[in-house]
Design a protein around this motif. Structure first.
Motif, PDB file in Angstrom:
ATOM      1  N   ARG A  86       1.158  -1.293  -0.304  1.00 10.08           N
ATOM      2  CA  ARG A  86       0.182  -0.078  -0.032  1.00 10.08           C
ATOM      3  C   ARG A  86       0.541   1.096  -0.068  1.00 10.08           C
ATOM      4  N   ASN A  87       0.646   2.091  -1.225  1.00  8.42           N
ATOM      5  CA  ASN A  87       1.232   3.230  -1.051  1.00  8.42           C
ATOM      6  C   ASN A  87       0.316   4.206  -0.938  1.00  8.42           C
ATOM      7  N   ASN A  88       1.406   5.753  -0.051  1.00  8.64           N
ATOM      8  CA  ASN A  88       0.744   6.495   0.479  1.00  8.64           C
ATOM      9  C   ASN A  88       1.097   7.597   0.106  1.00  8.64           C
ATOM     10  N   PRO A 100       3.457   8.661   5.445  1.00  3.78           N
ATOM     11  CA  PRO A 100       4.327   7.202   5.679  1.00  3.78           C
ATOM     12  C   PRO A 100       3.287   6.436   6.364  1.00  3.78           C
ATOM     13  N   GLN A 101       3.100   6.395   8.012  1.00  5.28           N
ATOM     14  CA  GLN A 101       2.387   5.875   8.197  1.00  5.28           C
ATOM     15  C   GLN A 101       0.976   5.490   7.948  1.00  5.28           C
ATOM     16  N   ASN A 102       0.481   6.171   6.791  1.00 10.88           N
ATOM     17  CA  ASN A 102      -1.122   5.439   6.404  1.00 10.88           C
ATOM     18  C   ASN A 102      -0.658   4.151   5.121  1.00 10.88           C
ATOM     19  N   ALA A 103       1.511   3.678   4.885  1.00  9.22           N
ATOM     20  CA  ALA A 103       1.498   2.874   3.774  1.00  9.22           C
ATOM     21  C   ALA A 103       2.101   1.462   4.561  1.00  9.22           C
ATOM     22  N   ALA A 104       2.141   0.785   3.608  1.00  5.29           N
ATOM     23  CA  ALA A 104       2.101  -0.477   4.266  1.00  5.29           C
ATOM     24  C   ALA A 104       3.181  -1.158   3.217  1.00  5.29           C
ATOM     25  N   PHE A 105       3.751  -2.314   3.822  1.00  2.09           N
ATOM     26  CA  PHE A 105       5.306  -3.237   2.808  1.00  2.09           C
ATOM     27  C   PHE A 105       5.087  -4.139   3.814  1.00  2.09           C
ATOM     28  N   ALA A 106       5.615  -4.990   2.560  1.00  2.00           N
ATOM     29  CA  ALA A 106       5.405  -6.858   2.431  1.00  2.00           C
ATOM     30  C   ALA A 106       6.378  -7.275   2.310  1.00  2.00           C
ATOM     31  N   GLN A 107       6.677  -7.706   3.904  1.00  7.33           N
ATOM     32  CA  GLN A 107       8.678  -8.198   4.466  1.00  7.33           C
ATOM     33  C   GLN A 107       9.528  -6.696   3.771  1.00  7.33           C
ATOM     34  N   PRO A 108       9.765  -6.081   3.739  1.00  2.00           N
ATOM     35  CA  PRO A 108      10.932  -5.193   3.241  1.00  2.00           C
ATOM     36  C   PRO A 108      12.327  -5.789   3.385  1.00  2.00           C
ATOM     37  N   SER A 109      12.397  -6.338   2.543  1.00  2.00           N
ATOM     38  CA  SER A 109      14.304  -7.000   2.884  1.00  2.00           C
ATOM     39  C   SER A 109      15.718  -6.120   2.286  1.00  2.00           C
ATOM     40  N   GLY A 110      15.027  -5.260   2.072  1.00  2.74           N
ATOM     41  CA  GLY A 110      16.654  -4.505   0.494  1.00  2.74           C
ATOM     42  C   GLY A 110      16.587  -3.027   0.908  1.00  2.74           C
ATOM     43  N   LEU A 111      17.554  -2.219   0.640  1.00  4.29           N
ATOM     44  CA  LEU A 111      17.310  -0.914   1.044  1.00  4.29           C
ATOM     45  C   LEU A 111      18.545  -0.043   0.159  1.00  4.29           C
ATOM     46  N   SER A 112      18.214   1.272  -0.775  1.00  7.96           N
ATOM     47  CA  SER A 112      19.891   1.647  -1.032  1.00  7.96           C
ATOM     48  C   SER A 112      19.170   3.059  -1.156  1.00  7.96           C
ATOM     49  N   ILE A 113      20.159   3.950  -0.353  1.00 10.71           N
ATOM     50  CA  ILE A 113      19.589   5.685  -0.892  1.00 10.71           C
ATOM     51  C   ILE A 113      19.503   6.323  -1.588  1.00 10.71           C
ATOM     52  N   GLY A 114      19.922   6.707  -2.245  1.00  5.69           N
ATOM     53  CA  GLY A 114      19.113   7.783  -3.195  1.00  5.69           C
ATOM     54  C   GLY A 114      19.645   9.054  -3.916  1.00  5.69           C
ATOM     55  N   SER A 115      18.987   9.644  -4.006  1.00  2.60           N
ATOM     56  CA  SER A 115      19.219  11.141  -3.443  1.00  2.60           C
ATOM     57  C   SER A 115      18.545  11.775  -2.831  1.00  2.60           C
ATOM     58  N   ASN A 116      17.250  11.808  -2.632  1.00  5.78           N
ATOM     59  CA  ASN A 116      16.410  12.184  -1.728  1.00  5.78           C
ATOM     60  C   ASN A 116      15.416  11.348  -1.465  1.00  5.78           C
ATOM     61  N   GLU A 117      15.848  10.098  -1.968  1.00  3.42           N
ATOM     62  CA  GLU A 117      14.551   9.143  -1.628  1.00  3.42           C
ATOM     63  C   GLU A 117      15.547   7.781  -1.309  1.00  3.42           C
ATOM     64  N   MET A 118      15.037   6.879  -0.651  1.00  5.30           N
ATOM     65  CA  MET A 118      15.182   4.590  -0.640  1.00  5.30           C
ATOM     66  C   MET A 118      14.883   4.115  -1.443  1.00  5.30           C
ATOM     67  N   SER A 127      10.377   8.835   0.240  1.00  2.00           N
ATOM     68  CA  SER A 127      11.047  10.029  -0.054  1.00  2.00           C
ATOM     69  C   SER A 127      11.673  10.661   0.761  1.00  2.00           C
ATOM     70  N   LEU A 128      13.122  10.542   1.219  1.00  2.00           N
ATOM     71  CA  LEU A 128      13.252  10.886   2.893  1.00  2.00           C
ATOM     72  C   LEU A 128      13.544  12.929   2.937  1.00  2.00           C
ATOM     73  N   VAL A 129      12.962  13.530   2.627  1.00  2.00           N
ATOM     74  CA  VAL A 129      12.115  14.791   1.992  1.00  2.00           C
ATOM     75  C   VAL A 129      10.814  14.772   2.833  1.00  2.00           C
ATOM     76  N   ASP A 130       9.954  14.111   2.903  1.00  3.89           N
ATOM     77  CA  ASP A 130       8.345  14.509   3.350  1.00  3.89           C
ATOM     78  C   ASP A 130       7.709  13.368   3.739  1.00  3.89           C
ATOM     79  N   GLY A 131       8.475  11.680   3.441  1.00  2.29           N
ATOM     80  CA  GLY A 131       8.263  10.361   4.090  1.00  2.29           C
ATOM     81  C   GLY A 131       6.782   9.875   2.904  1.00  2.29           C
ATOM     82  N   LYS A 132       6.584  10.400   1.723  1.00  4.41           N
ATOM     83  CA  LYS A 132       5.462  10.285   0.778  1.00  4.41           C
ATOM     84  C   LYS A 132       6.039   8.509   0.209  1.00  4.41           C
ATOM     85  N   VAL A 133       5.557   7.089   0.264  1.00  3.56           N
ATOM     86  CA  VAL A 133       5.521   6.102  -0.339  1.00  3.56           C
ATOM     87  C   VAL A 133       5.637   5.676  -1.688  1.00  3.56           C
ATOM     88  N   LEU A 134       6.239   5.188  -3.137  1.00  2.00           N
ATOM     89  CA  LEU A 134       5.498   5.654  -3.685  1.00  2.00           C
ATOM     90  C   LEU A 134       5.960   4.447  -4.422  1.00  2.00           C
TER      91      LEU A 134
END
Length: 721
Positions: free
Chosen positions: A415-417, A420-438, A452-459
């Motif tokens: 679920r994207n939102n 960020p607190q209204n978004a939902a993930f399904a077993q997140p297992s890998g991370l990588s940081i870009g310019s202003n987003e993860m 988004s590492l600026v405002d927390g939006k999940v896309l």
């Protein structure tokens, strides 16, 4: 048909009965004696009312046993059936509970635990992949690959994990869905064992157990490596280029140079949870690793449910988040090791600046603040460990040491939102940081997403489905956005050089590339240099780039290796990891030895070609389908070998080509080759482990090139030259 329908409804009825039973057991002020009486009365009814379930289908693959467990084997046993799929974090969480049950009751006591593998993903139907999972998660009880989910469908099961407890006549007596609540499972098993022993229905016969631990063994260096990280980015020459590997199956972290030379081994090889000096510290199946700088790195210590900090200068390990036991908090806010977390699978360091100062100070350098972002697979969330005091989204202040949820409500969804607190993930297992987003590898929804590492939006980025509750939208399709399909991706790596994200598409055994401008995903056509064939990975789990962004390091998990992919030519080579002469001596010193005659070599150095033939006694053969492992251990850094390990001994003899640089006449070395064989005779199959030791002496008159043939005779009783 009516009889079949009634049988299919049995588990639903049993689940309802168990809910009522649990309500009675949890009543206020109930004593232990009263609980026991309730359980015994329940079992009297259940034993009479519930019909036996069908046997397992024929011709299924079994693990940890020599032959399928038929009705005859299981008659007279209380059987705990664990319906699981090996990708599922909830199923992984059940394994320690089952291990405790097995430690309390043996097969001879009358209890048998059986894992019934009922795959979610197509990749998980493959018996070879299940065997790897059995080894990786140290599952020692019998496991059956119900690849068509026949029993799952017959019983109308709905979720992983589901535990069904059978009586000695294969009649279901308890059911438990989902993870957790070990106390309830323990009560169920204890009551069943007591009830059926009093009924004289328990039999003490053994089973043909044959743990699969030795069937998949690592090479000289690694065992199921999970993730890899580099100290150095963007060509910063002031920082040495080092790499950290989570050697997951060996419960340790390895620090290597770019050439593969090991400079630190931290933890291993037994699982544990110990802070302190590097030589004393212990981990439990660590996964994610990331560097703060060349001195400090962080570790997602997955099965310890903790985030650990390694200081390579102070030579110490400390816990910065987690209590060492699985947590069920979905909010956080506590400090450091006081805050419980659940199955951290990856970590990434985010360097930020306080939000209020960024907007109100012009032309002033503001101190950089560090945050460790955590993929908490167990609660399907993204957490943060604040290394410094930091002001983040909506100008919220966090004190250094705070451990808090930053995205995800804890529901297992895609679920994207915008919130960020209204978004939902399904077993997140890998991370990588870009310019202003993860970028996030959301494994159970088979998609890549970004935060988004600026405002927390999940896309969304690629993969998955528009329906946030559909976690079965997987496949192997190149394309844009939702049209692209992945299968359980575990790793992501952002490359600023080409504005791409590389993906470890684990269950498709591929590396894929996403153009982050267009969200178009395509398969990387990687070629193995030695064979010139298309490279086929085996459940790759982690990725990182070298400092220039030209080489991709791949944790090729089930092949126990690190692969280097040249991103210009798309040619792959395995990284040769070099331990010094003192590395892993226990692998060789604690095994049976056969010692050959000494080989004389010139002090100026030279080559030794060993031809080793294994002569099996009459009636003995290599076990069909089981790997036959061998691996060579070199005495010191003066030695090199062209082919140091292998898995096929059917073509005899085995050829080893070694070379050594100059030595003195007072030097003497020993080449050691560890053999791990799986053999069968007419009436039994058995493992055979031993070390061939070849002494080498140096002489100024010795030859420069040696050809040495060695014959090893193997019988059921002995191994000898």
């Amino acid at each position: 048909m009516e009889e079949d329908t009634a049988e299919y409804d049995m588990i639903d009825l049993l689940a309802y009965e168990c809910i009522r039973l649990n309500e009675a057991l949890s009543s206020d002020n109930i004593t232990n004696d009263e609980q026991n009486e309730i359980l015994m009365n329940y079992l009297k009814r259940a034993d009479l009312q519930h019909k036996p379930i069908n046997e397992f289908k024929e011709d299924l693959d079994w693990f940890n046993v020599l032959e399928p467990l038929s009705k005859e084997f299981l008659s007279g046993k209380v059987v705990v059936l664990d319906f699981f799929t090996y990708c599922c974090i909830n199923c992984i969480h059940m394994l320690p509970d089952l291990k405790k049950i097995e430690e309390s009751y043996s097969v001879e006591d009358g209890l048998v635990v059986i894992g019934v593998h009922s795959a979610k993903f197509a990749n998980e139907k493959d018996s070879a992949n299940i065997l790897s999972a059995v080894q990786r998660y140290n599952i020692t009880h019998p496991v059956v690959n119900d690849h068509e989910t026949s029993m799952w469908m017959e019983l109308k099961l709905r979720c992983w994990p589901t535990i069904i407890i059978l009586g000695p006549k294969a009649n279901p007596i308890f059911v438990k869905m989902g993870e957790g609540n070990f106390q309830l499972l323990e009560k169920y098993v204890a009551a069943a064992m007591k009830f059926y022993k009093e009924q004289n229905q328990i039999k003490s016969h053994s089973l043909p157990l044959n743990p699969a631990a030795d069937l998949i063994t690592p090479n000289l260096s690694l065992k199921f490596p999970g993730k890899i990280a580099c100290t150095k980015t963007n060509g910063n020459d002031a920082i040495p280029e080092l790499y950290a590997i989570s050697d997951t199956g060996n419960h340790r972290i390895i620090i290597i140079t770019a050439s593969g030379e090991v400079i630190n081994k931290i933890g291993g090889k037994q699982a544990g949870y110990v802070d302190g000096d590097l030589s004393q510290a212990k981990f439990n199946s660590p996964q994610g690793v990331c560097f703060l700088n060349e001195k400090i790195l962080f570790v997602a210590d997955t099965e310890n449910h903790a985030v650990r900090r390694i200081d390579l200068i102070e030579k110490s390990v400390t816990t910065i988040a987690g209590t060492g036991v699985q947590g069920f908090d979905f909010v956080g806010g506590k400090m450091g090791a006081e805050q419980e977390i659940s199955s951290p699978w990856d970590v990434a360091v985010y360097k930020t600046r306080d939000m209020d100062m960024t907007f109100h100070l012009d032309g002033v350098t503001v101190a950089e603040k560090n945050v460790v972002i955590v993929a908490a697979a167990g609660t399907h969330q993204i957490w943060a460990v604040c290394i410094d005091d930091v002001i983040w989204w909506k100008f919220k202040k966090y004190t250094a040491g705070t451990v808090v949820v930053i995205a995800g409500n804890g529901k297992e969804e895609n679920r994207n939102n915008s919130y960020p607190q209204n978004a939902a993930f399904a077993q997140p297992s890998g991370l990588s940081i870009g310019s202003n987003e993860m970028f996030i590898a959301d494994s159970e929804s088979s998609c890549i997403r970004k935060l988004s590492l600026v405002d927390g939006k999940v896309l969304a980025v690629v993969g998955g489905d528009r329906n946030p509750k559909n976690l079965f939208a997987y496949g192997d399709v190149d394309g844009q956005g939702i049209a692209a399909k992945l299968q359980h991706p575990l790793g992501v790596c952002f490359n600023s050089k080409d504005n791409s994200v590389y993906v470890a598409d684990s269950y498709n055994h591929k590396i894929k590339r996403i153009n982050v401008t267009t969200n178009h995903c395509e398969t990387c056509n990687i070629v193995e240099e030695s064979s010139k064939d298309v490279m086929v990975f085996s459940e790759p789990g982690g990725l990182c780039l070298n400092p220039t962004g030209d080489t991709l390091y791949v944790a090729n998990t089930n092949n126990h290796s690190i692969e280097l992919v040249d991103l210009h030519t798309m040619i792959s080579n395995p990284l040769k990891i070099s331990f010094n002469s003192q590395s892993s001596p226990e692998r060789y010193e604690n095994e049976q030895k056969v010692i050959s005659r000494p080989v004389q070599t010139n002090t100026q150095g030279g080559e030794i070609k060993l031809s080793v033939t294994l002569n099996l006694s009459t009636g003995i053969c290599f076990t069909s389908g089981a790997p036959q492992k061998w691996s060579a251990n070199l005495p010191n850094e003066r030695w090199s070998i062209k082919n140091g390990s292998g898995t096929n001994l059917e073509q005899q003899p085995l050829h080893l080509e070694l070379s050594v640089s100059s030595r003195t006449e007072t030097d003497s070395d020993h080449i050691k080759v560890l053999f791990q064989l799986n053999l069968c005779a007419t009436d039994v199959c058995f493992p055979r482990r031993f070390v061939l030791e070849v002494p080498v002496v140096f002489n100024s008159n010795g030859v420069v090139s040696n050809d040495e043939s060695i014959l090893i005779n193997i019988s059921r009783e002995s191994v000898q030259l």
